[in-house]
Scaffold this active site. Structure first.
Site, mmCIF file in Angstrom:
data_model
loop_
_atom_site.group_PDB
_atom_site.id
_atom_site.type_symbol
_atom_site.label_atom_id
_atom_site.label_comp_id
_atom_site.label_asym_id
_atom_site.label_seq_id
_atom_site.Cartn_x
_atom_site.Cartn_y
_atom_site.Cartn_z
ATOM 1 N N ASP A 1 0.874 -1.161 0.000
ATOM 2 C CA ASP A 1 0.000 0.000 0.000
ATOM 3 C C ASP A 1 0.926 1.229 0.000
ATOM 4 O O ASP A 1 2.119 1.103 0.295
ATOM 5 C CB ASP A 1 -0.841 -0.092 1.285
ATOM 6 N N ASP B 1 -9.706 12.073 4.559
ATOM 7 C CA ASP B 1 -10.616 12.120 3.411
ATOM 8 C C ASP B 1 -11.381 10.802 3.363
ATOM 9 O O ASP B 1 -11.042 9.855 4.069
ATOM 10 C CB ASP B 1 -9.840 12.372 2.095
ATOM 11 N N ASP C 1 0.113 5.197 1.176
ATOM 12 C CA ASP C 1 0.019 6.067 2.357
ATOM 13 C C ASP C 1 0.050 5.261 3.651
ATOM 14 O O ASP C 1 -0.678 4.277 3.785
ATOM 15 C CB ASP C 1 -1.294 6.866 2.339
ATOM 16 N N ASP D 1 -1.774 -0.863 5.923
ATOM 17 C CA ASP D 1 -2.106 -0.360 7.269
ATOM 18 C C ASP D 1 -3.600 -0.429 7.553
ATOM 19 O O ASP D 1 -4.009 -0.219 8.692
ATOM 20 C CB ASP D 1 -1.648 1.100 7.426
ATOM 21 N N THR E 1 -2.120 0.970 -4.570
ATOM 22 C CA THR E 1 -2.543 2.139 -3.798
ATOM 23 C C THR E 1 -3.924 2.602 -4.247
ATOM 24 O O THR E 1 -4.316 2.349 -5.384
ATOM 25 C CB THR E 1 -1.518 3.289 -3.981
ATOM 26 N N LYS F 1 -8.773 -3.687 -3.387
ATOM 27 C CA LYS F 1 -7.384 -4.154 -3.472
ATOM 28 C C LYS F 1 -7.253 -5.642 -3.753
ATOM 29 O O LYS F 1 -6.193 -6.089 -4.173
ATOM 30 C CB LYS F 1 -6.600 -3.744 -2.219
ATOM 31 N N ASP G 1 1.062 9.632 5.763
ATOM 32 C CA ASP G 1 -0.203 9.918 5.083
ATOM 33 C C ASP G 1 -0.104 11.190 4.229
ATOM 34 O O ASP G 1 0.287 12.244 4.721
ATOM 35 C CB ASP G 1 -1.302 10.089 6.150
HETATM 36 P P1 IMP Z 1 -3.260 4.377 -0.084
HETATM 37 O O1 IMP Z 1 -3.061 4.377 1.405
HETATM 38 O O2 IMP Z 1 -1.964 4.285 -0.825
HETATM 39 O O3 IMP Z 1 -4.248 3.333 -0.527
HETATM 40 O O4 IMP Z 1 -3.823 5.843 -0.513
HETATM 41 C C1 IMP Z 1 -5.037 6.360 -0.051
HETATM 42 C C2 IMP Z 1 -5.101 7.865 -0.270
HETATM 43 O O5 IMP Z 1 -4.955 8.218 -1.648
HETATM 44 C C3 IMP Z 1 -6.458 8.415 0.079
HETATM 45 O O6 IMP Z 1 -6.585 8.650 1.451
HETATM 46 C C4 IMP Z 1 -6.510 9.729 -0.712
HETATM 47 O O7 IMP Z 1 -5.954 10.784 0.047
HETATM 48 C C5 IMP Z 1 -5.602 9.477 -1.903
HETATM 49 N N1 IMP Z 1 -6.315 9.412 -3.196
HETATM 50 C C6 IMP Z 1 -6.011 10.127 -4.280
HETATM 51 N N2 IMP Z 1 -6.792 9.799 -5.321
HETATM 52 C C7 IMP Z 1 -7.613 8.827 -4.886
HETATM 53 C C8 IMP Z 1 -8.640 8.068 -5.538
HETATM 54 O O8 IMP Z 1 -8.940 8.209 -6.725
HETATM 55 N N3 IMP Z 1 -9.250 7.143 -4.767
HETATM 56 C C9 IMP Z 1 -8.916 6.940 -3.477
HETATM 57 N N4 IMP Z 1 -7.968 7.619 -2.848
HETATM 58 C C10 IMP Z 1 -7.303 8.572 -3.543
HETATM 59 MG MG MG Z 2 -2.666 3.181 3.471
#
Ligand code: IMP
Ligand code: MG
Length: 419
Positions: free
Chosen positions: A153, A341, A155, A373, A189, A349, A161
């Site tokens: 993943d 958000d 963030d 996470d 992601t 996923k 984050d």
């Molecule tokens: P991850 O933890 O890598 O899965 O990223 C999640 C974060 O990506 C979300 O909290 C958003 O801030 C950001 N984000 C940006 N574009 C998108 C989208 O199209 N869908 C979902 N999350 C997005």
């Molecule tokens: Mg994450």
């Protein structure tokens, strides 16, 4: 009448992991029986060494018993009767296991680092058990070796984050080491962009380091980015200006994903958008609605910080409305709390990991590890990866680095053994 139990259950079930809670309960008994809190003011009491030895033996025995119950569940899986295993009766939310879990050995390993058995006032905690489960998973993967695919993943797992994977990120050399050993890498992601440039901006530390490394081109190509959970695929390409190249959908979509129609996608996003707009009004949120090709979400206006309760409320409302809509039953989606958000993505996923497995020629779930996470059952997006492969639940980028070091250490031990 609504009992207190039902209220507690309705309110908290999405914020608990039942397997971890159950193991925590089992370990609470030896903690009560063997810990010696009074030793603090009674100097002649049993020494901490004796106490730690006794407690460790009992904790480890319990972990061995749980390990056996997981093996029994796996045997039931093989004969298609997993719903009848003893583990399933006790922990109804457990799904399928892709590998056994070396829980006994993993407990000893984590106990040596975290001194769980030496504690007299703090019983084995949620985090202790989460980390034991991670270690047990990677031990089993490495012992059955080789680990063919690791998906990460973004963030909170690889970077903080909302931040980017910068060149000083200590996960970079560890990911390159995995690649050198032949392991394929996927970044799965939720961040959903249609252009390579946007992913380069988020991941440039890793992409630049891979580009500059001495690794052969055939190995460098073993990295893909799966964005928007399971919507956009880019592969590493040293010739492209952004070091990533768009992969046409026909090269990685699974057959089932071909059935997702544009009409359904638009309809689902419309339902989600209406629910989000209603929640913004109802909860008086200062939020901006973001509509994308394969996602819809809300982000805070003017640097606001939403509180956790508001974010969770939003996710649970949108999820419920989508689950009850006809299109929500036809099309997989993922509603999750991104920290500050809320997004609803098409797919989830599990599809993202399955697509990576397919892209690399059909890697099995028992040879794949997803590191993330977000593993609570509602409002979390890594949770669904459990349907596609083994997983490790980390709580910060620093824990990801620790896990990668554990894998390296275990692989070295394994190589010494087979030499
Ligand atoms: P991850 O933890 O890598 O899965 O990223 C999640 C974060 O990506 C979300 O909290 C958003 O801030 C950001 N984000 C940006 N574009 C998108 C989208 O199209 N869908 C979902 N999350 C997005
Ligand atoms: Mg994450």
């Amino acid at each position: 009448m609504t009992t207190r139990y039902r209220v507690e259950y309705a309110l908290k079930t999405h914020r608990r992991d039942q397997l971890i809670e159950w193991i925590k309960g089992l370990l609470a008994v030896p903690f009560i029986l063997h810990s010696q809190p009074t030793a603090v003011f009674e100097p002649r009491n049993e020494s901490v060494e004796q106490m730690a030895t006794a407690a460790q033996r009992r904790y480890a025995e319990i972990m061995r018993d749980v390990e056996e119950m997981v093996n029994d569940h796996i045997n039931h899986q093989k004969s298609g009767t997993q719903d009848r295993s003893k583990l399933k009766l006790i922990v109804p939310t457990v799904a399928n296991f892709f590998t056994p879990l070396a829980l006994h050995d993993a407990f000893i390993w984590q106990d040596q680092r975290r001194c769980i058995s030496r504690r007299r006032f703090v019983p084995p905690s949620f985090n202790d058990i989460r980390l034991v489960l991670n270690t047990a998973q990677v031990m089993s993967l490495v012992r059955a070796g080789p680990l063919e695919l690791v998906t990460f993943d973004g963030d909170v797992t690889l970077y903080d984050d909302g931040q980017c994977l910068t060149p000083d990120n200590t996960a970079i050399p560890r990911i390159l080491r995995l690649m050198q050993g032949g392991t394929k890498i996927g970044i799965v992601t939720a961040a959903g962009y249609t252009e390579a440039r946007r992913y380069y901006e988020r991941l440039y530390g890793l992409l630049d380091a891979l580009h500059a490394s001495e690794l052969p081109t055939s190995i460098k190509q073993n990295l893909v980015v799966l964005g928007g959970e399971s919507n956009f695929c880019f592969k590493f390409s040293g010739d492209s200006p952004d070091l990533l190249k768009w992969v046409p959908r026909k090269e990685w979509l699974l057959d089932e994903m071909l059935l997702w129609t544009e009409e359904d996608i638009t309809e689902l996003l419309d339902v989600a958008e209406a629910a989000l707009r209603e929640t913004i009004r109802n909860m008086r949120m200062e939020a901006i609605l973001v509509r994308k090709e394969r996602a819809v979400g809300i982000v805070p206006a003017r640097g606001q910080k939403f509180c956790r309760e508001t974010l969770e409320e939003t996710v649970l409302i949108v999820q419920k409305i989508l689950e009850m809509s006809p299109v929500g039953r036809r099309l997989p989606f993922c509603a999750f709390n991104g920290g500050n958000d809320v997004f609803v993505d098409i797919g989830d996923k599990s599809w993202g990991v399955l697509a990576c497995q397919r892209f690399f020629g059909g890697i099995e779930g028992g040879k794949t590890l997803h590191v993330g996470d977000q593993f609570l059952s509602a409002g979390a997006n890594d949770f669904k990866a459990r349907l596609a492969c083994t997983t490790a639940w980390i709580a910060s980028p620093a824990e990801t680095v620790q896990l990668l070091d554990e894998i390296a250490e275990l692989e070295e031990m394994q190589q010494r053994k087979t030499r």
